[in-house]
Scaffold this active site. Sequence first.
Site, PDB file in Angstrom:
ATOM      1  N   GLU A   1       4.066   4.059   3.390  1.00 41.92           N
ATOM      2  CA  GLU A   1       3.962   4.996   2.277  1.00 41.92           C
ATOM      3  C   GLU A   1       2.604   5.689   2.420  1.00 41.92           C
ATOM      4  O   GLU A   1       1.578   5.011   2.551  1.00 41.92           O
ATOM      5  CB  GLU A   1       4.020   4.239   0.943  1.00 41.92           C
ATOM      6  CG  GLU A   1       3.964   5.208  -0.220  1.00 41.92           C
ATOM      7  CD  GLU A   1       4.045   4.545  -1.592  1.00 41.92           C
ATOM      8  OE1 GLU A   1       4.177   3.310  -1.668  1.00 41.92           O
ATOM      9  OE2 GLU A   1       3.964   5.306  -2.578  1.00 41.92           O
TER      10      GLU A   1
ATOM     11  N   LYS B   1      -3.380  -2.203   0.048  1.00 39.19           N
ATOM     12  CA  LYS B   1      -3.913  -0.855  -0.106  1.00 39.19           C
ATOM     13  C   LYS B   1      -4.532  -0.662  -1.482  1.00 39.19           C
ATOM     14  O   LYS B   1      -5.554   0.007  -1.613  1.00 39.19           O
ATOM     15  CB  LYS B   1      -2.808   0.177   0.140  1.00 39.19           C
ATOM     16  CG  LYS B   1      -2.631   0.466   1.625  1.00 39.19           C
ATOM     17  CD  LYS B   1      -1.646   1.587   1.857  1.00 39.19           C
ATOM     18  CE  LYS B   1      -0.234   1.061   1.723  1.00 39.19           C
ATOM     19  NZ  LYS B   1       0.781   2.045   2.116  1.00 39.19           N
TER      20      LYS B   1
ATOM     21  N   ARG C   1       4.034 -11.454   6.298  1.00 40.24           N
ATOM     22  CA  ARG C   1       2.962 -10.483   6.438  1.00 40.24           C
ATOM     23  C   ARG C   1       1.700 -11.177   6.930  1.00 40.24           C
ATOM     24  O   ARG C   1       1.548 -12.386   6.813  1.00 40.24           O
ATOM     25  CB  ARG C   1       2.713  -9.751   5.127  1.00 40.24           C
ATOM     26  CG  ARG C   1       2.172 -10.631   4.015  1.00 40.24           C
ATOM     27  CD  ARG C   1       2.294  -9.939   2.661  1.00 40.24           C
ATOM     28  NE  ARG C   1       1.378  -8.828   2.529  1.00 40.24           N
ATOM     29  CZ  ARG C   1       1.772  -7.566   2.337  1.00 40.24           C
ATOM     30  NH1 ARG C   1       3.033  -7.259   2.270  1.00 40.24           N
ATOM     31  NH2 ARG C   1       0.885  -6.607   2.188  1.00 40.24           N
TER      32      ARG C   1
HETATM   33  P1  ATP Z   1       0.009  -2.920   0.934  1.00 39.76           P
HETATM   34  O1  ATP Z   1       0.521  -4.213   0.397  1.00 39.76           O
HETATM   35  O2  ATP Z   1      -1.201  -3.054   1.780  1.00 39.76           O
HETATM   36  O3  ATP Z   1      -0.124  -1.855  -0.088  1.00 39.76           O
HETATM   37  P2  ATP Z   1       2.516  -1.880   1.661  1.00 39.76           P
HETATM   38  O4  ATP Z   1       3.535  -2.846   2.074  1.00 39.76           O
HETATM   39  O5  ATP Z   1       2.635  -1.313   0.303  1.00 39.76           O
HETATM   40  O6  ATP Z   1       1.103  -2.475   1.968  1.00 39.76           O
HETATM   41  P3  ATP Z   1       3.555   0.232   3.255  1.00 39.76           P
HETATM   42  O7  ATP Z   1       2.936   1.537   3.559  1.00 39.76           O
HETATM   43  O8  ATP Z   1       4.743   0.211   2.379  1.00 39.76           O
HETATM   44  O9  ATP Z   1       2.408  -0.680   2.636  1.00 39.76           O
HETATM   45  O10 ATP Z   1       3.809  -0.584   4.581  1.00 39.76           O
HETATM   46  C1  ATP Z   1       4.406  -0.087   5.724  1.00 39.76           C
HETATM   47  C2  ATP Z   1       4.959  -1.228   6.514  1.00 39.76           C
HETATM   48  O11 ATP Z   1       3.905  -2.123   6.892  1.00 39.76           O
HETATM   49  C3  ATP Z   1       5.950  -2.025   5.712  1.00 39.76           C
HETATM   50  O12 ATP Z   1       7.073  -2.307   6.521  1.00 39.76           O
HETATM   51  C4  ATP Z   1       5.205  -3.277   5.359  1.00 39.76           C
HETATM   52  O13 ATP Z   1       6.092  -4.347   5.228  1.00 39.76           O
HETATM   53  C5  ATP Z   1       4.238  -3.439   6.532  1.00 39.76           C
HETATM   54  N1  ATP Z   1       3.055  -4.188   6.122  1.00 39.76           N
HETATM   55  C6  ATP Z   1       2.219  -3.924   5.102  1.00 39.76           C
HETATM   56  N2  ATP Z   1       1.266  -4.861   4.984  1.00 39.76           N
HETATM   57  C7  ATP Z   1       1.492  -5.765   5.974  1.00 39.76           C
HETATM   58  C8  ATP Z   1       0.851  -6.981   6.391  1.00 39.76           C
HETATM   59  N3  ATP Z   1      -0.223  -7.464   5.761  1.00 39.76           N
HETATM   60  N4  ATP Z   1       1.370  -7.634   7.456  1.00 39.76           N
HETATM   61  C9  ATP Z   1       2.435  -7.144   8.102  1.00 39.76           C
HETATM   62  N5  ATP Z   1       3.085  -6.017   7.772  1.00 39.76           N
HETATM   63  C10 ATP Z   1       2.630  -5.326   6.706  1.00 39.76           C
HETATM   64 MG    MG Z   2       4.915  -0.658   0.114  1.00 41.52          MG
END
Ligand code: ATP
Ligand code: MG
Length: 569
Positions: free
Chosen positions: A40, A276, A266
Amino acid sequence: MKTPDTKQTVPPPNFIRSIVAQDMKTDKYDGRVVTRFPPEPNGYLHIGHAKSICLNFGIAAEHKGGICNLRFDDTDPSKEEMEYVESIKSDVRWLGFDWEDRQFFASDYFEELYHYAVQLIKAGKAYVDSLSAEEIRKYRGTLTEPGRESPYHDRSIDENLDLFSRMRAGEFNDGAHVLRAKIDMASGNMLMRDPTLYRIRHVSHYRTGDKWCIYPMYDFTHCLSDSIEGITHSICTLEFEINRQLYDWVLDELKVYHPQQIEFARLNLTYTVLSKRKLIELVERGHVTGWDDPRMPTISGLRRRGYTPASIRNFCERIGVAKRDSMVDVALLEYSVREDLNKHAPRVMGVLRPLKVVIDNYPEGKVEELDAENNPEDSSAGKRKILFSRVLYIEKEDFMEDPPKKFFRLTPGREVRLKHAYYIKCSDIVKDEKTGEVIEVHCTYDPKTRGGWSEDGRKVRGTLHWVSAGHALKAEVRLYDHLFAQENPSETKTGADFKSFLNPNSLERLTSCLVEPSLADAAPGSRYQFLRQGYFCVDSKDSSATALVFNRTVTLRDTWAKIQRAREK
Ligand code: ATP
Ligand code: MG
């Protein structure tokens, strides 16, 4: 804590690789492997995202014809921005991955998604609900009690179609209505209790502008975007396990192509936050200088700190892919960059806290060129010339007037080696009259030890790095420690805010360092080992030809190897 094998070179098996291999064997997707990385655009990518990037692009690359799409999951207009899109693209590219012409946006599917929603309404599988958000929450029930159906649950299809089109047309205020899936208010999975599919939001979107005032929810958008793109394996993190039932429901009800969602754990890192939301807070409140502050676990922060793409990819391979959440030691990340830079970074001399040394028996005005090896680990790295003269600087901590027993560096009467140069012996010291601090050390050198080796085979215990006073360049060096002082700053047991665990000593700026003149043309971003001091990188933002600035990437001390050795004992 995990103890991954640090010696592996072939991609190790993991459960996702096994699933894909099995699907290839059974020809489940006609021999296709299509994955996607779906960020995102509401922040910069961090090392957790790198794990997902390496996994998605990696798995695709391991299969003939396999591809991985870059898809921006941009359905929340209030937080998304083009700046984030650009940073994400440059970070993925920098990590070494290529989505070719497959850059997609969920917002490009808005029209299609709208028609899918209409299709669900026509099938009697979705309805417009006019309860308030608060009422919807009350009707949903709890984990132990079933929910109740909304009074609007049984609106006619025609009424639903009419209301939904008027929602799109902008006739209603935010929150007046939502579109909900008609599933089961008594489901054991709360997400299946008539989840919201669309909401009204009169907010401009960074790509679609004011074209839309209704926006689809994640659970409706993600599965359909996957389906539209012909994704085979939709790999996501564990917290989406509970969403899988809804993912499958939407695709089944619409009878469209159906990818398979697979969840993995994760990445969590010690002394680090990887969310984020939290990272934005650090940036916005000025706890760091920006998303690319070298203390940040963002890809741009790690890049500026001096991490290489290969070191991050190796790290992601080493930590493996599991089905259970765990915490990875940040020392393993540091180990990975140390391992890479040890092989590739040229070795130079830089003095962080200079102490003046005068070689009394060295002719005044004389300058000698000495040979210095660029990297003993890399035979192709060659040699360079370094300059030696009568006045030098060594590291303050390499001299002690009254040393403890095991101090093998310079002290009155003691002989040590200056790296690549000569043996010197301390004959006298000069102290600051007021403070008593040693400000100058006088030595003699032995001309028969040129290159740092004695003709008579005489040995010394200490070898010091140094620079020539008349030739060295001034530099600023920034030393870093963990951004957080607590191993798990996200732990909420104590109720403390994660920011209260910020390490007040995470940055130390040394502004009167001296480095050898060969660094005059060091390009921003270039990486070096400063002998005995660690790996350093020319800061890409603040360094200039007239004012060199270096970031220390890591020290030379290998805490990860130490941890491993202690474990083996
Ligand atoms: P955050 O929790 O940091 O806000 P998010 O999951 O909201 O992260 P996205 O932009 O939706 O952020 O993530 C893009 C991809 O990266 C998704 O498939 C998510 O599952 C993966 N991702 C995010 N954080 C991690 C992590 N700590 N380890 C592995 N994969 C991750
Ligand atoms: Mg997300």
